[in-house]
Motif scaffolding. Structure first.
Motif, PDB file in Angstrom:
ATOM      1  N   TRP A  22      -8.107  14.313  -0.930  1.00  0.00           N
ATOM      2  CA  TRP A  22      -7.537  12.967  -0.840  1.00  0.00           C
ATOM      3  C   TRP A  22      -6.918  12.779   0.538  1.00  0.00           C
ATOM      4  N   LYS A  23      -7.013  11.568   1.063  1.00  0.00           N
ATOM      5  CA  LYS A  23      -6.362  11.245   2.330  1.00  0.00           C
ATOM      6  C   LYS A  23      -5.870   9.810   2.270  1.00  0.00           C
ATOM      7  N   PHE A  74       0.385  12.587  -2.828  1.00  0.00           N
ATOM      8  CA  PHE A  74      -1.022  12.881  -2.516  1.00  0.00           C
ATOM      9  C   PHE A  74      -1.222  14.352  -2.165  1.00  0.00           C
ATOM     10  N   ASP A  75      -0.244  14.981  -1.524  1.00  0.00           N
ATOM     11  CA  ASP A  75      -0.321  16.429  -1.295  1.00  0.00           C
ATOM     12  C   ASP A  75      -0.444  17.145  -2.635  1.00  0.00           C
ATOM     13  N   GLY A  76       0.322  16.698  -3.614  1.00  0.00           N
ATOM     14  CA  GLY A  76       0.242  17.285  -4.951  1.00  0.00           C
ATOM     15  C   GLY A  76      -1.104  17.049  -5.613  1.00  0.00           C
ATOM     16  N   CYS A  77      -1.684  15.875  -5.395  1.00  0.00           N
ATOM     17  CA  CYS A  77      -3.029  15.603  -5.931  1.00  0.00           C
ATOM     18  C   CYS A  77      -4.053  16.535  -5.290  1.00  0.00           C
ATOM     19  N   ASN A  78      -3.862  16.876  -4.023  1.00  0.00           N
ATOM     20  CA  ASN A  78      -4.782  17.779  -3.326  1.00  0.00           C
ATOM     21  C   ASN A  78      -4.651  19.229  -3.789  1.00  0.00           C
ATOM     22  N   VAL A  95       2.085   0.286  -0.472  1.00  0.00           N
ATOM     23  CA  VAL A  95       0.664   0.060  -0.696  1.00  0.00           C
ATOM     24  C   VAL A  95      -0.080   1.053   0.181  1.00  0.00           C
ATOM     25  N   SER A  96      -1.073   1.715  -0.414  1.00  0.00           N
ATOM     26  CA  SER A  96      -1.866   2.649   0.377  1.00  0.00           C
ATOM     27  C   SER A  96      -3.341   2.291   0.274  1.00  0.00           C
ATOM     28  N   GLU A  97      -4.056   2.610   1.340  1.00  0.00           N
ATOM     29  CA  GLU A  97      -5.513   2.628   1.334  1.00  0.00           C
ATOM     30  C   GLU A  97      -5.883   4.097   1.446  1.00  0.00           C
ATOM     31  N   TRP A  98      -6.715   4.581   0.531  1.00  0.00           N
ATOM     32  CA  TRP A  98      -7.003   6.007   0.495  1.00  0.00           C
ATOM     33  C   TRP A  98      -8.501   6.272   0.423  1.00  0.00           C
ATOM     34  N   SER A  99      -8.848   7.519   0.733  1.00  0.00           N
ATOM     35  CA  SER A  99     -10.214   8.030   0.619  1.00  0.00           C
ATOM     36  C   SER A  99     -10.162   9.299  -0.213  1.00  0.00           C
ATOM     37  N   CYS A 100     -11.218   9.526  -0.992  1.00  0.00           N
ATOM     38  CA  CYS A 100     -11.319  10.749  -1.778  1.00  0.00           C
ATOM     39  C   CYS A 100     -12.743  11.275  -1.706  1.00  0.00           C
ATOM     40  N   ALA A 101     -12.910  12.450  -1.123  1.00  0.00           N
ATOM     41  CA  ALA A 101     -14.191  13.157  -1.142  1.00  0.00           C
ATOM     42  C   ALA A 101     -14.102  14.160  -2.284  1.00  0.00           C
ATOM     43  N   ALA A 129      23.592   7.036  -4.849  1.00  0.00           N
ATOM     44  CA  ALA A 129      24.047   6.635  -3.516  1.00  0.00           C
ATOM     45  C   ALA A 129      23.429   7.511  -2.428  1.00  0.00           C
ATOM     46  N   GLU A 130      23.011   8.731  -2.781  1.00  0.00           N
ATOM     47  CA  GLU A 130      22.442   9.653  -1.803  1.00  0.00           C
ATOM     48  C   GLU A 130      20.922   9.571  -1.702  1.00  0.00           C
ATOM     49  N   ILE A 131      20.272   8.856  -2.595  1.00  0.00           N
ATOM     50  CA  ILE A 131      18.821   8.753  -2.578  1.00  0.00           C
ATOM     51  C   ILE A 131      18.411   7.788  -1.472  1.00  0.00           C
ATOM     52  N   ASP A 132      17.566   8.254  -0.574  1.00  0.00           N
ATOM     53  CA  ASP A 132      17.040   7.404   0.494  1.00  0.00           C
ATOM     54  C   ASP A 132      15.909   6.569  -0.085  1.00  0.00           C
ATOM     55  N   MET A 133      16.138   5.271  -0.214  1.00  0.00           N
ATOM     56  CA  MET A 133      15.135   4.370  -0.776  1.00  0.00           C
ATOM     57  C   MET A 133      14.567   3.446   0.297  1.00  0.00           C
ATOM     58  N   SER A 134      14.606   3.889   1.547  1.00  0.00           N
ATOM     59  CA  SER A 134      14.060   3.098   2.637  1.00  0.00           C
ATOM     60  C   SER A 134      12.544   3.056   2.530  1.00  0.00           C
ATOM     61  N   PRO A 135      11.906   2.049   3.128  1.00  0.00           N
ATOM     62  CA  PRO A 135      10.433   2.031   3.123  1.00  0.00           C
ATOM     63  C   PRO A 135       9.830   3.314   3.703  1.00  0.00           C
ATOM     64  N   GLU A 136      10.447   3.866   4.737  1.00  0.00           N
ATOM     65  CA  GLU A 136       9.924   5.091   5.339  1.00  0.00           C
ATOM     66  C   GLU A 136       9.995   6.259   4.358  1.00  0.00           C
ATOM     67  N   ALA A 137      11.115   6.378   3.642  1.00  0.00           N
ATOM     68  CA  ALA A 137      11.263   7.453   2.651  1.00  0.00           C
ATOM     69  C   ALA A 137      10.261   7.271   1.514  1.00  0.00           C
ATOM     70  N   ASN A 138      10.004   6.021   1.140  1.00  0.00           N
ATOM     71  CA  ASN A 138       9.043   5.763   0.068  1.00  0.00           C
ATOM     72  C   ASN A 138       7.625   6.144   0.494  1.00  0.00           C
ATOM     73  N   VAL A 139       7.267   5.883   1.750  1.00  0.00           N
ATOM     74  CA  VAL A 139       5.954   6.295   2.254  1.00  0.00           C
ATOM     75  C   VAL A 139       5.859   7.821   2.233  1.00  0.00           C
ATOM     76  N   LYS A 140       6.909   8.512   2.668  1.00  0.00           N
ATOM     77  CA  LYS A 140       6.905   9.980   2.640  1.00  0.00           C
ATOM     78  C   LYS A 140       6.715  10.496   1.216  1.00  0.00           C
ATOM     79  N   LEU A 141       7.326   9.819   0.251  1.00  0.00           N
ATOM     80  CA  LEU A 141       7.178  10.218  -1.144  1.00  0.00           C
ATOM     81  C   LEU A 141       5.727  10.064  -1.609  1.00  0.00           C
ATOM     82  N   VAL A 142       5.084   8.966  -1.241  1.00  0.00           N
ATOM     83  CA  VAL A 142       3.682   8.751  -1.617  1.00  0.00           C
ATOM     84  C   VAL A 142       2.786   9.809  -0.956  1.00  0.00           C
ATOM     85  N   LEU A 143       3.062  10.134   0.295  1.00  0.00           N
ATOM     86  CA  LEU A 143       2.296  11.192   0.971  1.00  0.00           C
ATOM     87  C   LEU A 143       2.492  12.539   0.268  1.00  0.00           C
TER      88      LEU A 143
END
Length: 147
Positions: A73-74, A21-25, A86-92, A4-18
């Motif tokens: 990654w970005k 990617f921070d972890g991938c970096n 859904v994300s569009e990403w770049s990786c150098a 009940a306390e987990i924020d599953m909003s689209p905005e929270a999900n985008v923050k989770l994906v970001l």
């Protein structure tokens, strides 16, 4: 934290994906695992990559990728609705065999049913001999990641 306390909003999900990617970096295993469901599955389009199953295995995979290729990654764009992002990403990255800095780009779908990434579907083309990106697309004008 209860369901009940987990924020599953689209905005929270985008923050989770970001955050993922921070972890991938950084290649930080614990950081990556904090974004992943225990039974996560990551699917890859290139046939040479089999699906990776489990948060431990996926986190170690990204740490090894970080150590080998020194990627940057970005996330360039995201769309979110319900429990999907859904994300569009770049990786150098640096090609270890030549030292050349190359770039590839792609898109991914994430399924996030309970505040952690449970599924990743990665769509991209990779060729270690050249950059892989859209022909003629104005990446610099749109502030996409550059090498």
């Amino acid at each position: 934290m209860s369901d009940a306390e987990i924020d599953m909003s689209p905005e929270a999900n985008v923050k989770l994906v970001l955050k993922y990617f921070d972890g991938c970096n950084t290649g930080d295993i614990e950081h990556l695992k904090s974004t992943l469901a225990h039974d996560v599955v990551h699917y890859f389009l290139p046939q040479v990559h089999r699906p990776i199953r489990g948060s431990d295995h996926l986190a170690r995979y990204w740490r090894k990728f970080k150590q080998m290729y020194q990627p940057t990654w970005k996330i360039d764009h995201t769309l979110a609705g319900g429990n999907e992002v859904v994300s569009e990403w770049s990786c150098a990255y640096t090609q270890p065999s030549t030292g050349d800095r190359l770039i590839f780009r792609g898109t991914e779908w994430y399924v996030i049913p309970e505040g952690r990434i449970a599924e990743v579907r990665a769509y991209y083309h990779y060729d270690e001999s050249r950059d892989c990106q859209l022909n003629g697309f104005p990446y610099a004008d749109r502030r996409y990641l550059a090498k």
